[in-house]
Design a protein around this motif. Sequence first.
Motif, PDB file in Angstrom:
ATOM      1  N   ILE A  12      28.192  18.777   2.823  1.00  0.00           N
ATOM      2  CA  ILE A  12      26.864  18.291   3.214  1.00  0.00           C
ATOM      3  C   ILE A  12      26.335  19.116   4.380  1.00  0.00           C
ATOM      4  O   ILE A  12      25.200  19.586   4.365  1.00  0.00           O
ATOM      5  N   LYS A  13      27.161  19.319   5.372  1.00  0.00           N
ATOM      6  CA  LYS A  13      26.738  20.079   6.555  1.00  0.00           C
ATOM      7  C   LYS A  13      26.463  21.541   6.211  1.00  0.00           C
ATOM      8  O   LYS A  13      25.460  22.116   6.637  1.00  0.00           O
ATOM      9  N   GLN A  14      27.346  22.151   5.427  1.00  0.00           N
ATOM     10  CA  GLN A  14      27.183  23.564   5.078  1.00  0.00           C
ATOM     11  C   GLN A  14      25.884  23.796   4.311  1.00  0.00           C
ATOM     12  O   GLN A  14      25.135  24.724   4.607  1.00  0.00           O
ATOM     13  N   LYS A  15      25.607  22.948   3.339  1.00  0.00           N
ATOM     14  CA  LYS A  15      24.379  23.110   2.557  1.00  0.00           C
ATOM     15  C   LYS A  15      23.150  22.897   3.442  1.00  0.00           C
ATOM     16  O   LYS A  15      22.164  23.624   3.335  1.00  0.00           O
ATOM     17  N   ARG A  16      23.216  21.911   4.316  1.00  0.00           N
ATOM     18  CA  ARG A  16      22.108  21.660   5.242  1.00  0.00           C
ATOM     19  C   ARG A  16      21.889  22.878   6.129  1.00  0.00           C
ATOM     20  O   ARG A  16      20.752  23.332   6.322  1.00  0.00           O
ATOM     21  N   MET A  49      26.932   5.350  -2.392  1.00  0.00           N
ATOM     22  CA  MET A  49      26.638   6.246  -3.509  1.00  0.00           C
ATOM     23  C   MET A  49      25.149   6.528  -3.628  1.00  0.00           C
ATOM     24  O   MET A  49      24.753   7.652  -3.946  1.00  0.00           O
ATOM     25  N   THR A  50      24.320   5.557  -3.356  1.00  0.00           N
ATOM     26  CA  THR A  50      22.875   5.757  -3.459  1.00  0.00           C
ATOM     27  C   THR A  50      22.414   6.843  -2.491  1.00  0.00           C
ATOM     28  O   THR A  50      21.655   7.740  -2.865  1.00  0.00           O
ATOM     29  N   SER A  51      22.884   6.790  -1.267  1.00  0.00           N
ATOM     30  CA  SER A  51      22.508   7.790  -0.268  1.00  0.00           C
ATOM     31  C   SER A  51      23.042   9.164  -0.642  1.00  0.00           C
ATOM     32  O   SER A  51      22.336  10.173  -0.523  1.00  0.00           O
ATOM     33  N   LEU A  52      24.284   9.212  -1.092  1.00  0.00           N
ATOM     34  CA  LEU A  52      24.863  10.495  -1.491  1.00  0.00           C
ATOM     35  C   LEU A  52      24.107  11.086  -2.676  1.00  0.00           C
ATOM     36  O   LEU A  52      23.864  12.293  -2.740  1.00  0.00           O
ATOM     37  N   LEU A  57      20.504  15.177  -4.909  1.00  0.00           N
ATOM     38  CA  LEU A  57      19.265  15.567  -5.592  1.00  0.00           C
ATOM     39  C   LEU A  57      18.529  16.644  -4.810  1.00  0.00           C
ATOM     40  O   LEU A  57      17.980  17.580  -5.395  1.00  0.00           O
ATOM     41  N   LEU A  58      18.514  16.530  -3.506  1.00  0.00           N
ATOM     42  CA  LEU A  58      17.849  17.535  -2.681  1.00  0.00           C
ATOM     43  C   LEU A  58      18.551  18.881  -2.752  1.00  0.00           C
ATOM     44  O   LEU A  58      17.915  19.926  -2.648  1.00  0.00           O
ATOM     45  N   TYR A  59      19.853  18.863  -2.916  1.00  0.00           N
ATOM     46  CA  TYR A  59      20.636  20.087  -2.916  1.00  0.00           C
ATOM     47  C   TYR A  59      20.700  20.738  -4.295  1.00  0.00           C
ATOM     48  O   TYR A  59      21.254  21.805  -4.451  1.00  0.00           O
ATOM     49  N   THR A  60      20.147  20.081  -5.307  1.00  0.00           N
ATOM     50  CA  THR A  60      20.130  20.623  -6.652  1.00  0.00           C
ATOM     51  C   THR A  60      18.911  21.524  -6.783  1.00  0.00           C
ATOM     52  O   THR A  60      17.818  21.159  -6.392  1.00  0.00           O
ATOM     53  N   PRO A  64      15.799  17.723  -9.826  1.00  0.00           N
ATOM     54  CA  PRO A  64      15.311  16.928 -10.956  1.00  0.00           C
ATOM     55  C   PRO A  64      13.961  16.275 -10.666  1.00  0.00           C
ATOM     56  O   PRO A  64      13.159  16.062 -11.556  1.00  0.00           O
ATOM     57  N   ARG A  65      13.696  15.996  -9.380  1.00  0.00           N
ATOM     58  CA  ARG A  65      12.392  15.446  -9.031  1.00  0.00           C
ATOM     59  C   ARG A  65      11.283  16.433  -9.353  1.00  0.00           C
ATOM     60  O   ARG A  65      10.218  16.058  -9.812  1.00  0.00           O
ATOM     61  N   ASP A  66      11.531  17.731  -9.106  1.00  0.00           N
ATOM     62  CA  ASP A  66      10.533  18.762  -9.400  1.00  0.00           C
ATOM     63  C   ASP A  66      10.291  18.890 -10.888  1.00  0.00           C
ATOM     64  O   ASP A  66       9.186  19.173 -11.322  1.00  0.00           O
ATOM     65  N   MET A  67      11.321  18.686 -11.674  1.00  0.00           N
ATOM     66  CA  MET A  67      11.211  18.814 -13.132  1.00  0.00           C
ATOM     67  C   MET A  67      10.264  17.744 -13.693  1.00  0.00           C
ATOM     68  O   MET A  67       9.565  17.993 -14.649  1.00  0.00           O
ATOM     69  N   ARG A  68      10.256  16.566 -13.072  1.00  0.00           N
ATOM     70  CA  ARG A  68       9.390  15.481 -13.552  1.00  0.00           C
ATOM     71  C   ARG A  68       7.921  15.786 -13.288  1.00  0.00           C
ATOM     72  O   ARG A  68       7.058  15.261 -13.947  1.00  0.00           O
ATOM     73  N   ARG A  69       7.636  16.606 -12.310  1.00  0.00           N
ATOM     74  CA  ARG A  69       6.260  16.901 -11.942  1.00  0.00           C
ATOM     75  C   ARG A  69       5.600  17.884 -12.904  1.00  0.00           C
ATOM     76  O   ARG A  69       4.408  18.019 -12.934  1.00  0.00           O
TER      77      ARG A  69
END
Length: 70
Positions: A12-16, A49-52, A57-60, A64-69
């Motif tokens: 989490i930290k490394q990706k951030r 799990m919800t928070s993770l 999703l942000l790190y993907t 997937p949120r962008d795909m819906r748009r």
Amino acid sequence: MTQDSIELANAIKQKRDDLKWTQAQLAEKASVSLRTVSDYEACKGNPEMTSLFLICLLYTSPSPRDMRRS
């Protein structure tokens, strides 16, 4: 603290860091509290799990949120 917990916290930290986001920016983007991000990165508590899922999703890329748009 298990090895899996440490690896999750480091990931989490490394990706951030790779994205050059602060903990506050990640928290805002993932709709979680700053304390949640801080605790995850410090291996404190038991991540929900919800928070993770929201953080993942942000790190993907693309999100997937962008795909819906489209």
